[in-house]
Structures are given as structure tokens and as C-alpha cells.
Design a protein around this motif. Structure first.
Motif, PDB file in Angstrom:
ATOM      1  N   LEU A 117       1.074  -1.073   0.066  1.00  0.00           N
ATOM      2  CA  LEU A 117      -0.290  -0.198   0.059  1.00  0.00           C
ATOM      3  C   LEU A 117       0.762   0.951   0.025  1.00  0.00           C
ATOM      4  N   ALA A 118       1.060   2.023  -0.798  1.00  0.00           N
ATOM      5  CA  ALA A 118       1.738   3.589  -0.857  1.00  0.00           C
ATOM      6  C   ALA A 118       0.229   4.306  -0.267  1.00  0.00           C
TER       7      ALA A 118
ATOM      8  N   ASN B  60      -3.474   4.032  -1.764  1.00  0.00           N
ATOM      9  CA  ASN B  60      -4.150   4.979  -0.755  1.00  0.00           C
ATOM     10  C   ASN B  60      -3.975   6.121  -0.913  1.00  0.00           C
ATOM     11  N   GLY B  61      -3.443   7.185  -1.501  1.00  0.00           N
ATOM     12  CA  GLY B  61      -2.941   8.523  -1.284  1.00  0.00           C
ATOM     13  C   GLY B  61      -1.537   8.867  -0.931  1.00  0.00           C
TER      14      GLY B  61
ATOM     15  N   ASP C 258       8.724  -3.151 -14.690  1.00  0.00           N
ATOM     16  CA  ASP C 258       8.267  -4.458 -14.909  1.00  0.00           C
ATOM     17  C   ASP C 258       7.877  -5.382 -13.916  1.00  0.00           C
ATOM     18  N   GLY C 259       7.236  -5.541 -13.289  1.00  0.00           N
ATOM     19  CA  GLY C 259       6.044  -6.985 -12.440  1.00  0.00           C
ATOM     20  C   GLY C 259       5.624  -6.030 -11.467  1.00  0.00           C
ATOM     21  N   VAL C 260       5.289  -4.544 -11.445  1.00  0.00           N
ATOM     22  CA  VAL C 260       4.814  -3.708 -11.222  1.00  0.00           C
ATOM     23  C   VAL C 260       2.894  -3.712 -11.405  1.00  0.00           C
ATOM     24  N   THR C 261       1.761  -4.122 -10.830  1.00  0.00           N
ATOM     25  CA  THR C 261       0.905  -3.730 -10.877  1.00  0.00           C
ATOM     26  C   THR C 261       0.379  -3.024  -9.878  1.00  0.00           C
ATOM     27  N   VAL C 262      -0.944  -1.163 -11.044  1.00  0.00           N
ATOM     28  CA  VAL C 262      -1.031  -0.124 -10.248  1.00  0.00           C
ATOM     29  C   VAL C 262      -2.642  -0.599  -9.531  1.00  0.00           C
ATOM     30  N   VAL C 263      -3.119   0.012  -8.232  1.00  0.00           N
ATOM     31  CA  VAL C 263      -4.556  -0.247  -8.333  1.00  0.00           C
ATOM     32  C   VAL C 263      -4.868   1.337  -7.992  1.00  0.00           C
TER      33      VAL C 263
ATOM     34  N   ASN D 156      -7.687  -5.495   0.141  1.00  0.00           N
ATOM     35  CA  ASN D 156      -8.618  -6.162  -0.766  1.00  0.00           C
ATOM     36  C   ASN D 156      -8.708  -5.781  -2.523  1.00  0.00           C
ATOM     37  N   ALA D 157      -8.292  -4.901  -2.580  1.00  0.00           N
ATOM     38  CA  ALA D 157      -8.398  -4.063  -3.924  1.00  0.00           C
ATOM     39  C   ALA D 157      -7.102  -4.963  -4.597  1.00  0.00           C
ATOM     40  N   GLY D 158      -5.771  -5.043  -3.774  1.00  0.00           N
ATOM     41  CA  GLY D 158      -4.965  -5.571  -4.481  1.00  0.00           C
ATOM     42  C   GLY D 158      -5.228  -6.818  -4.715  1.00  0.00           C
ATOM     43  N   ALA D 159      -5.571  -7.348  -3.855  1.00  0.00           N
ATOM     44  CA  ALA D 159      -5.803  -8.940  -3.887  1.00  0.00           C
ATOM     45  C   ALA D 159      -6.604  -9.374  -5.475  1.00  0.00           C
TER      46      ALA D 159
END
Length: 343
Positions: A14-15, A44-45, A58-63, A76-79
Motif C-alpha cells: 500500500l502507498a 491509498n493516497g 516490470d512486474g508492478v501493477t498499480v491499483v 482487498n483491492a490489491g488481492a
């Protein structure tokens, strides 16, 4: 071992606001050995450019939910977008050693009775000392880090009541079976909830001393933390403890509640304590539904899973003079022995 044969792990990070260790955290995860680790970074802000920078790796997905979902909702959002067979929950202010993730996965794969494997979390400023060797969970629902400030002396994994959310791994299948975290916790106690629900399924929670995470630990005493910790303790106990256990423990629970009110008045956060009660009353229907859900999933007896709880009160959250604490723990030990026999 070929890359295709490596265990696939999605690490959720989480960021929130500006975290000086966030880049180190993500880079360390991507450099993990003997595991194919990708990172799901949940914004998360974040208040600097770290998410934009890390999202290009590479290998990083941002939500990007567009608001702070808290620790519960953020994970939960990441999962939801994680693709790994395993999930790692790693704090943005924590750095894993190269073999940590693989070591935790190994504990899960070689011991099918283990539901959650958590890291030995060390203090970043004094890495020879522990931040947590596993979290303690009291019979009245208080949870705190175990082994804080102590040197690591263990040579083998130990069973613990609770996993510290700063560094843990579990199978994605197990996460989905439990439905992840309860969003309403927002922050605090959700790792205790996940751990106890794991024990109630007949699975174990273990802490692995040779799986090390360095944590930039800061113990906050802001009033909003006490609002969440106290409110969430009551959510935790009221939804997971059986009716029989609640009745047997009701004198002690009432005593603790009165003590927390006195503490809140003394330290000036009584309004936050009252706000917690107001939230519980306003969401009583949701809590009844939650209780019904988690009680239905339990597959072992209360007598069996409640053995992991402690009656000893030695939490940094509540400062009790030794002259009071020693007899209090002695009396609580006798009381808990009776309750354990009747629960």
C-alpha cells in the motif's frame, strides 16, 4: 529451478502519503530469490511521485481506487487483481531480505497444516532486535506485537496467535476462502481477525525466524488510532467469540471497558471512545451479519482454537504499573482457566 517452476507470489503493497522506504520495499520484493514475485501497488493516497515511478517497472501493477481504503480495503483491492498462487502482504515501510518470500512459501508448501506464514519482523534502526516474533492476542481481544525489542533467539518456526500484517504470506486460495479482510476494520485488528479465523479452520499461524523483514516501525499514539483500535477490538470480539464465551467473559470485558474509559478520559480521547460506540450501534445490523458469516465457517471447537490466546496483559497500548499488573495477570490466569474449561 527454472522461472516457470518457481512459486508465483503476488505481493500487495500500500502507498499512503509519502513513505521514504516505499521504493526500497518494492525493489526488494522484485529482487526476491527462489520465487517469482510481482508487486500489486495500491495507491491509498500517495503524495509524491513514487507510484508513478514504480508503476513503470516490470512486474508492478498499480491499483488506483481514488481514495484511502485503509489497510483492510487496500489489501482487498490489491488481492482482486493478484494473479499469484500465493499472496504476500508487505508494508510499504518494510524491506524483505532476498530469501524471505521463498522461505515463507516453503513453510506453506512443506507443512499443509499451516495457513499463514509470517516473517520475523526486525526493527530497521536496530536490526538485531525484533519488532515482532508474532502478535499476541488477549482473551479480551487486545492484540499487540510480541517480542518487541528482544533479540532473536529462535532457531525454528513457532506457532503464534496472530500474524503481523507487515510481512506475511498465505495461499491465495486460503485468502479467498476467508473472503479477505473485513473492510470495516479500515486499519488495526484485521490481521488478528484473519489469524484467528485461520486457527478456527484448524490451520496454524506460524512465525519463521529465518524469514526476515526490516520494518521502519513507529508506534503512534494519535487519538484516531485509539478510536480504531478500541472500536475494532469490540468488532473483533463480538463477531468471533461465541455467545457462551462472551457470557463467561462478560465481567472481565466490562471491567476492561471501564478501564479504557478511564484511560480515555485521562489521556483526552474520550470523544473518540464514544465515537467508536456510536459507530458500533449504527452498524449493528452489519455486525450481526458478519458474526453469522464467520461463526458459520468455524470447523474446530472454541476450546481448541482459544488455546492460542493469552491471559497475560503486557501490551504497550496500556501502561499498567507492575504492582498492579502482576496480581491482575495472576487473577486473570485463574479466571481464564475456569472459562477455558467451560467454553
Amino acid at each position: 529451478m527454472t522461472a516457470a517452476a518457481l512459486p508465483r507470489v503476488s505481493a500487495i503493497v500500500l502507498a499512503w502519503k509519502s513513505e521514504p522506504w516505499l521504493r526500497r520495499c518494492v525493489h526488494a520484493l522484485l529482487a526476491s530469490e527462489k520465487a517469482d514475485v510481482d508487486v500489486v501497488l495500491v495507491d491509498n493516497g500517495c503524495t509524491d511521485d513514487d507510484v508513478r515511478f514504480l508503476g513503470e517497472l516490470d512486474g508492478v501493477t498499480v491499483v488506483s481506487p481514488g481514495r484511502n481504503l485503509g489497510y483492510s480495503g487496500g489489501n482487498n483491492a490489491g488481492a482482486e487483481v493478484a494473479t499469484g498462487e500465493y499472496l504476500a502482504l508487505i508494508n510499504g515501510d518494510a524491506v524483505v531480505e532476498p530469501g524471505t518470500v521463498a522461505r515463507l512459501v516453503e513453510e506453506l508448501t512443506t507443512r499443509p497444516e499451516v495457513g499463514i506464514a509470517c516473517a520475523a519482523v526486525r526493527l530497521a534502526e536496530t536490526p538485531e532486535l525484533l519488532n515482532s516474533s508474532g502478535n499476541m492476542i488477549h482473551v479480551l481481544g487486545i492484540s499487540w506485537v510480541g517480542g518487541l525489542g528482544e533479540p532473536e533467539t529462535r532457531t525454528a518456526p513457532t506457532e503464534v496467535a496472530g500474524a503481523m500484517g507487515a510481512g506475511l504470506v498465505l495461499r491465495k486460495e486460503h485468502w479467498d476462502r476467508l473472503g479477505g479482510f473485513f473492510d470495516s476494520y479500515f486499519a488495526y485488528h484485521e490481521d488478528a481477525d484473519l489469524s484467528i479465523r485461520t486457527w478456527r479452520l484448524g490451520l496454524k499461524v506460524v512465525n519463521v525466524p529465518d524469514a526476515v523483514v526490516l520494518h521502519r516501525y513507529e508506534f503512534s499514539r494519535n487519538t484516531n488510532k485509539f478510536y480504531l483500535v478500541e472500536r475494532n477490538r469490540l468488532i473483533f470480539v463480538s463477531t468471533l467469540w461465541s455467545t457462551r464465551a462472551l457470557l463467561l467473559l462478560s465481567p472481565a470485558l466490562l471491567g476492561l471497558e471501564l478501564a479504557m474509559v478511564a484511560l480515555a478520559i485521562k489521556e483526552g480521547w474520550i470523544r473518540d471512545k464514544v465515537r467508536g460506540w456510536q459507530w458500533l450501534w449504527a452498524h449493528r445490523a452489519d455486525l450481526r451479519a458478519r458474526r453469522k458469516l464467520v461463526r458459520a465457517e468455524q470447523s474446530v471447537s472454541d476450546k481448541q482454537w482459544m488455546r492460542v490466546l493469552t491471559h497475560q496483559l503486557n501490551t504497550p497500548l496500556i501502561q499498567v504499573p507492575p504492582i498492579v499488573l502482576r496480581p491482575l495477570n495472576a487473577v486473570m490466569g485463574l479466571y481464564w482457566r475456569v472459562v477455558r474449561a467451560l467454553v
